[in-house]
Each structure stands twice: as C-alpha cells, then as structure tokens.
Design an enzyme around this catalytic site. Structure first.
Site, PDB file in Angstrom:
ATOM      1  N   HIS A  15      29.840  -8.627 -10.766  1.00  0.00           N
ATOM      2  CA  HIS A  15      31.108  -8.739 -11.490  1.00  0.00           C
ATOM      3  C   HIS A  15      31.086  -7.823 -12.699  1.00  0.00           C
ATOM      4  O   HIS A  15      30.066  -7.235 -13.044  1.00  0.00           O
ATOM      5  CB  HIS A  15      31.410 -10.182 -11.896  1.00  0.00           C
ATOM      6  CG  HIS A  15      30.489 -10.761 -12.930  1.00  0.00           C
ATOM      7  ND1 HIS A  15      30.818 -11.859 -13.677  1.00  0.00           N
ATOM      8  CD2 HIS A  15      29.257 -10.406 -13.354  1.00  0.00           C
ATOM      9  CE1 HIS A  15      29.840 -12.165 -14.494  1.00  0.00           C
ATOM     10  NE2 HIS A  15      28.883 -11.294 -14.313  1.00  0.00           N
ATOM     11  N   CYS A  34      27.744  -6.452 -20.107  1.00  0.00           N
ATOM     12  CA  CYS A  34      28.439  -7.120 -18.996  1.00  0.00           C
ATOM     13  C   CYS A  34      29.797  -6.483 -18.710  1.00  0.00           C
ATOM     14  O   CYS A  34      30.424  -6.807 -17.703  1.00  0.00           O
ATOM     15  CB  CYS A  34      28.613  -8.608 -19.284  1.00  0.00           C
ATOM     16  SG  CYS A  34      27.048  -9.500 -19.341  1.00  0.00           S
ATOM     17  N   HIS A  40      27.700  -5.355 -12.527  1.00  0.00           N
ATOM     18  CA  HIS A  40      26.312  -5.814 -12.578  1.00  0.00           C
ATOM     19  C   HIS A  40      26.246  -7.114 -11.788  1.00  0.00           C
ATOM     20  O   HIS A  40      27.286  -7.707 -11.487  1.00  0.00           O
ATOM     21  CB  HIS A  40      25.828  -6.014 -14.023  1.00  0.00           C
ATOM     22  CG  HIS A  40      26.492  -7.157 -14.715  1.00  0.00           C
ATOM     23  ND1 HIS A  40      27.779  -7.098 -15.211  1.00  0.00           N
ATOM     24  CD2 HIS A  40      26.060  -8.418 -14.977  1.00  0.00           C
ATOM     25  CE1 HIS A  40      28.102  -8.260 -15.755  1.00  0.00           C
ATOM     26  NE2 HIS A  40      27.083  -9.093 -15.621  1.00  0.00           N
ATOM     27  N   HIS A  42      24.237 -11.012 -10.534  1.00  0.00           N
ATOM     28  CA  HIS A  42      23.458 -12.200 -10.897  1.00  0.00           C
ATOM     29  C   HIS A  42      23.015 -12.927  -9.640  1.00  0.00           C
ATOM     30  O   HIS A  42      23.686 -12.869  -8.606  1.00  0.00           O
ATOM     31  CB  HIS A  42      24.298 -13.179 -11.738  1.00  0.00           C
ATOM     32  CG  HIS A  42      24.672 -12.658 -13.077  1.00  0.00           C
ATOM     33  ND1 HIS A  42      23.800 -12.634 -14.143  1.00  0.00           N
ATOM     34  CD2 HIS A  42      25.833 -12.132 -13.532  1.00  0.00           C
ATOM     35  CE1 HIS A  42      24.413 -12.124 -15.191  1.00  0.00           C
ATOM     36  NE2 HIS A  42      25.651 -11.810 -14.851  1.00  0.00           N
ATOM     37  N   ASP A  80      28.995 -15.172  -1.723  1.00  0.00           N
ATOM     38  CA  ASP A  80      27.677 -14.535  -1.640  1.00  0.00           C
ATOM     39  C   ASP A  80      27.775 -13.058  -1.268  1.00  0.00           C
ATOM     40  O   ASP A  80      28.465 -12.679  -0.320  1.00  0.00           O
ATOM     41  CB  ASP A  80      26.806 -15.269  -0.622  1.00  0.00           C
ATOM     42  CG  ASP A  80      25.351 -14.824  -0.686  1.00  0.00           C
ATOM     43  OD1 ASP A  80      24.843 -14.582  -1.800  1.00  0.00           O
ATOM     44  OD2 ASP A  80      24.715 -14.721   0.388  1.00  0.00           O
ATOM     45  N   HIS A  81      27.066 -12.237  -2.040  1.00  0.00           N
ATOM     46  CA  HIS A  81      27.012 -10.789  -1.862  1.00  0.00           C
ATOM     47  C   HIS A  81      28.394 -10.143  -1.928  1.00  0.00           C
ATOM     48  O   HIS A  81      28.700  -9.229  -1.175  1.00  0.00           O
ATOM     49  CB  HIS A  81      26.271 -10.420  -0.567  1.00  0.00           C
ATOM     50  CG  HIS A  81      24.799 -10.569  -0.697  1.00  0.00           C
ATOM     51  ND1 HIS A  81      24.170 -11.794  -0.596  1.00  0.00           N
ATOM     52  CD2 HIS A  81      23.835  -9.661  -0.958  1.00  0.00           C
ATOM     53  CE1 HIS A  81      22.878 -11.641  -0.775  1.00  0.00           C
ATOM     54  NE2 HIS A  81      22.643 -10.345  -0.999  1.00  0.00           N
ATOM     55  N   GLU A 125      24.060 -18.923 -14.480  1.00  0.00           N
ATOM     56  CA  GLU A 125      24.213 -17.474 -14.329  1.00  0.00           C
ATOM     57  C   GLU A 125      22.865 -16.797 -14.523  1.00  0.00           C
ATOM     58  O   GLU A 125      22.551 -15.809 -13.865  1.00  0.00           O
ATOM     59  CB  GLU A 125      25.234 -16.939 -15.342  1.00  0.00           C
ATOM     60  CG  GLU A 125      25.577 -15.491 -15.120  1.00  0.00           C
ATOM     61  CD  GLU A 125      26.708 -15.044 -16.006  1.00  0.00           C
ATOM     62  OE1 GLU A 125      27.757 -14.655 -15.453  1.00  0.00           O
ATOM     63  OE2 GLU A 125      26.564 -15.091 -17.242  1.00  0.00           O
TER      64      GLU A 125
END
Length: 136
Positions: A15, A34, A40, A42, A80-81, A125
């Site tokens: 994100h 960020c 980037h 997490h 996810d991903h 996070e």
C-alpha cells in the site's frame, strides 16, 4: 455465559499512505516513508475474535472450521498479495491505513456471522503496531 474464541491468520499486501489533495512533500511530512509513490508492503497478522453463548448441543460458540473458511474467503482471498490502493475497491477513495484496513476486514467478516455473535478484529501491521476494532 459468554465466551470468546479467536483464530489467527496472516496476509501480505502492499500500500501507499497518502492524501491526494496534498503535495508529495506534505504527504512525506505526515506519512514518512509510507508515502513512497512506489508503494511498500507488510506481512499483516490478523486475530479474529468471536464472542457469544456456548451452544449446549455442540459446546461451540462457533465452529472454528466455519470461521477458518470465512477468513479465507473474506480476507485471504481478497487481500493477500494485493496492492491495496490499486486492487481493492474500498481503498479507491480511502487511505489504506491499518485502522481503515481493520474496519474493511471487520465489515467483510461481520456480514457472514450470525447477528448474536460479537466480532473483534486485531490487526498487526508490524510486530509493534496494531489496531483493535469491534464495530462502531
């Protein structure tokens, strides 16, 4: 008697935190690294907690296999991903902060649960930064 059951899950996502009404400089001032325009990622850790009465016939608050399936469909398969800013409709006009992500997850899971069950989302996070959300 109310009992809380919990299930852990995880997902990976990218994100960018930014406000499109601000300059890159102001976004960096508020969101730091960020706000990187190249995004980037997490490794999010999720705890889904369900509170309710124990069913005297099953001994369950909720069948954990059912909860596992709900988390798989509503969180893992959905987030996810993924690049949250680009691929997830809820974040088209909503900054994908850990706070907002937890509310999106709560809403997606809430709609799949019996009305008599209470839901709390805990979303990490990072190992040190996390949010808890139990509804408005």
């Amino acid at each position: 008697m109310q009992v809380t059951i919990s299930r852990k899950a995880h997902f990976n996502a990218a994100h960018r935190l930014f406000n499109p009404n601000w300059s890159d400089e102001k976004n960096f001032e508020i969101f730091g690294k960020c706000s990187n325009p190249n995004f980037h990622g997490h490794n999010y850790e999720l705890i889904v907690s369900i509170t309710g009465e124990i069913n005297p016939e099953t001994g369950f608050v909720m069948n954990l296999d059912e909860l596992k399936q709900i988390i798989q469909e509503q969180v893992d398969d959905y987030l996810d991903h993924k690049n949250l800013n680009l691929e997830i409709p809820e974040f088209k006009n909503l900054n994908p902060t850990v706070e907002n992500i937890s509310v999106v997850i709560w809403n997606r899971i809430r709609e799949k649960l019996d009305a008599n069950l209470k839901l709390k989302i805990t979303l990490f996070e990072t190992p040190r930064n996390f949010v808890e959300y139990s509804g408005s």
